[in-house]
Design a protein around this motif. Structure first.
Motif, PDB file in Angstrom:
ATOM      1  N   GLY A 156      -9.229  13.174  -8.829  1.00 55.11           N
ATOM      2  CA  GLY A 156     -10.607  13.654  -8.882  1.00 55.11           C
ATOM      3  C   GLY A 156     -11.620  12.565  -8.586  1.00 55.11           C
ATOM      4  O   GLY A 156     -12.641  12.437  -9.270  1.00 55.11           O
ATOM      5  N   VAL A 157     -11.342  11.779  -7.536  1.00 52.98           N
ATOM      6  CA  VAL A 157     -12.239  10.666  -7.182  1.00 52.98           C
ATOM      7  C   VAL A 157     -12.455  10.621  -5.672  1.00 52.98           C
ATOM      8  O   VAL A 157     -11.772  11.295  -4.901  1.00 52.98           O
ATOM      9  CB  VAL A 157     -11.645   9.304  -7.629  1.00 52.98           C
ATOM     10  CG1 VAL A 157     -11.551   9.226  -9.152  1.00 52.98           C
ATOM     11  CG2 VAL A 157     -10.287   9.041  -6.982  1.00 52.98           C
ATOM     12  N   ARG A 158     -13.427   9.778  -5.284  1.00 56.84           N
ATOM     13  CA  ARG A 158     -13.633   9.442  -3.880  1.00 56.84           C
ATOM     14  C   ARG A 158     -13.194   7.994  -3.660  1.00 56.84           C
ATOM     15  O   ARG A 158     -13.429   7.125  -4.495  1.00 56.84           O
ATOM     16  CB  ARG A 158     -15.096   9.633  -3.480  1.00 56.84           C
ATOM     17  CG  ARG A 158     -15.512  11.094  -3.592  1.00 56.84           C
ATOM     18  CD  ARG A 158     -16.859  11.362  -2.978  1.00 56.84           C
ATOM     19  NE  ARG A 158     -16.902  11.047  -1.551  1.00 56.84           N
ATOM     20  CZ  ARG A 158     -16.319  11.790  -0.600  1.00 56.84           C
ATOM     21  NH1 ARG A 158     -15.654  12.899  -0.922  1.00 56.84           N
ATOM     22  NH2 ARG A 158     -16.418  11.434   0.668  1.00 56.84           N
ATOM     23  N   ILE A 159     -12.531   7.772  -2.529  1.00 56.77           N
ATOM     24  CA  ILE A 159     -11.948   6.463  -2.229  1.00 56.77           C
ATOM     25  C   ILE A 159     -12.424   6.031  -0.844  1.00 56.77           C
ATOM     26  O   ILE A 159     -12.434   6.837   0.086  1.00 56.77           O
ATOM     27  CB  ILE A 159     -10.396   6.537  -2.273  1.00 56.77           C
ATOM     28  CG1 ILE A 159      -9.919   6.843  -3.706  1.00 56.77           C
ATOM     29  CG2 ILE A 159      -9.774   5.242  -1.755  1.00 56.77           C
ATOM     30  CD1 ILE A 159      -8.420   7.046  -3.844  1.00 56.77           C
ATOM     31  N   ALA A 160     -12.849   4.777  -0.723  1.00 55.16           N
ATOM     32  CA  ALA A 160     -13.255   4.223   0.573  1.00 55.16           C
ATOM     33  C   ALA A 160     -12.184   3.254   1.060  1.00 55.16           C
ATOM     34  O   ALA A 160     -11.713   2.404   0.295  1.00 55.16           O
ATOM     35  CB  ALA A 160     -14.589   3.489   0.438  1.00 55.16           C
ATOM     36  N   ILE A 161     -11.793   3.407   2.319  1.00 54.35           N
ATOM     37  CA  ILE A 161     -10.798   2.520   2.932  1.00 54.35           C
ATOM     38  C   ILE A 161     -11.408   1.885   4.179  1.00 54.35           C
ATOM     39  O   ILE A 161     -12.026   2.575   4.994  1.00 54.35           O
ATOM     40  CB  ILE A 161      -9.528   3.305   3.323  1.00 54.35           C
ATOM     41  CG1 ILE A 161      -8.754   3.722   2.076  1.00 54.35           C
ATOM     42  CG2 ILE A 161      -8.629   2.484   4.244  1.00 54.35           C
ATOM     43  CD1 ILE A 161      -7.531   4.544   2.382  1.00 54.35           C
ATOM     44  N   ASP A 162     -11.230   0.574   4.322  1.00 52.42           N
ATOM     45  CA  ASP A 162     -11.644  -0.135   5.535  1.00 52.42           C
ATOM     46  C   ASP A 162     -10.443  -0.187   6.478  1.00 52.42           C
ATOM     47  O   ASP A 162      -9.485  -0.933   6.230  1.00 52.42           O
ATOM     48  CB  ASP A 162     -12.118  -1.544   5.158  1.00 52.42           C
ATOM     49  CG  ASP A 162     -12.656  -2.293   6.361  1.00 52.42           C
ATOM     50  OD1 ASP A 162     -12.309  -1.939   7.509  1.00 52.42           O
ATOM     51  OD2 ASP A 162     -13.428  -3.252   6.150  1.00 52.42           O
ATOM     52  N   LEU A 163     -10.495   0.613   7.538  1.00 56.49           N
ATOM     53  CA  LEU A 163      -9.337   0.701   8.446  1.00 56.49           C
ATOM     54  C   LEU A 163      -9.017  -0.646   9.087  1.00 56.49           C
ATOM     55  O   LEU A 163      -7.867  -0.932   9.411  1.00 56.49           O
ATOM     56  CB  LEU A 163      -9.589   1.748   9.532  1.00 56.49           C
ATOM     57  CG  LEU A 163      -9.707   3.197   9.039  1.00 56.49           C
ATOM     58  CD1 LEU A 163      -9.966   4.126  10.220  1.00 56.49           C
ATOM     59  CD2 LEU A 163      -8.449   3.631   8.303  1.00 56.49           C
ATOM     60  N   GLY A 164     -10.060  -1.474   9.259  1.00 53.96           N
ATOM     61  CA  GLY A 164      -9.845  -2.789   9.867  1.00 53.96           C
ATOM     62  C   GLY A 164      -8.965  -3.690   9.013  1.00 53.96           C
ATOM     63  O   GLY A 164      -8.379  -4.647   9.516  1.00 53.96           O
TER      64      GLY A 164
END
Ligand code: MG
Length: 318
Positions: free
Chosen positions: A229-237
């Motif tokens: 139940g969360v939002r996750i940010a991923i840096d593809l680089g």
């Protein structure tokens, strides 16, 4: 270590498999297999099916690699829970055109079980008359005091990924293009490595949620986001990838059997690399709880700019 088996062609086949497995198999020949779980542990169980024409093609792999890959893929789910493998149950459907290859398939399954510290505890052979597709169902049993699940991610936690990804997708693309994959890519596809000890190391350092990468890194982290139940940010680089593979291709490469792990920041990634000979990479973090404004999910960035998340593999999408 085994119960004596009766007469007949099926039991002859099982006797041949037992001879090949040696002490990698135990207690076969009863209707059930009994096993002990260490005090204070819980048992975890998972099952996985590999079908010719869906998960692999016969011309890509040797029979031993087919057995190894199916078993390692199933054991990888135990790694996602940070569990210690106990045993493996193998159910194999064998059409006539695969009978000669059965011992090779069993060899590979036994090798994968042994490599993970698991024992073959039993199974089932179904002979199908006539030509057809090979199918292997692998059930794995393990134990752990506190199984890691997909639900534990908290705001502020970091996202770590083990290993270097992109090889299996590139091997698959080469085969589908009618060429031979590079040996390193082929090896990553044919003999995946369940990250059993790596997961236990991360659990000891506070890992709160984990998944093994089977659908694609971003898609699988999305499963954690949904479950937690969360939002996750991923840096593809930042995604660690084999040279020559783009960040997008790596982020959607399936069947990696690396781990995506959610843990508090500050894990010593060089300690990890020294212990296991593969990198551990911090690729993002948990940004906020899901809300009515923004539901659970993953946001992907490249060079600081938001980009569309790459898709993953979905068995039922077409
Ligand atoms: Mg899994």
């Amino acid at each position: 270590v085994h119960v004596a088996l009766g007469r007949g062609a099926e039991f002859d086949a099982i006797r041949r498999l037992l001879a090949r497995w040696g002490d990698s198999a135990r207690g076969i020949g009863n209707d059930t297999s009994a096993l002990d779980v260490p005090p204070g542990h819980r048992m975890v169980a998972s099952t996985d099916t590999s079908v010719e024409g869906v998960d692999f093609r016969r011309e890509w792999l040797t029979p031993s690699e087919i057995g190894y890959r199916a078993t390692a893929a199933a054991l990888s789910d135990l790694a996602a829970a940070a569990a210690s493998p106990l045993g493996v149950l193998l159910a194999i459907t064998v059409p006539t055109n695969w009978r000669e290859a059965l011992e090779g398939v069993a060899d590979g399954a036994g090798q994968a079980a042994r490599a993970a510290g698991a024992t073959v505890l039993g199974g089932d052979l179904t002979a199908v008359t006539g030509p057809g597709m090979l199918a292997l169902n692998v059930t794995v049993l393990g134990s752990v005091p506190h199984p890691i699940t997909r639900t534990g991610a908290r705001v502020g936690d970091h996202v770590y990924v083990t290993g270097v990804i992109g090889g299996p997708a590139r091997a698959l693309r080469a085969w589908l293009d009618g060429t031979d994959p590079q040996p390193a890519d082929r090896a990553r596809f044919a003999r995946p490595a369940p990250r059993i000890r790596e997961a236990q190391w991360l659990a000891e350092r506070g890992a709160r949620a984990a998944i093994d990468v089977s659908d694609g890194l971003v898609a699988d982290v999305g499963h954690i986001a949904a479950a937690s139940g969360v939002r996750i940010a991923i840096d593809l680089g930042l995604v660690p990838r084999v040279s020559g593979v783009t960040a997008i291709d790596a982020a959607q490469s399936g069947e990696e059997y690396e781990l995506a792990v959610i843990a508090p920041g500050g894990i010593d990634v060089s300690d990890f690399a020294a212990a296991f000979g593969i990198p551990l990479t911090d690729i993002g973090h948990v940004t906020e709880p899901a809300s009515t404004r923004a539901g659970a999910g993953v946001e992907t960035y490249c060079d600081g700019k938001r980009v569309d998340p790459p898709g993953g593999y979905d068995h039922f999408s077409s």
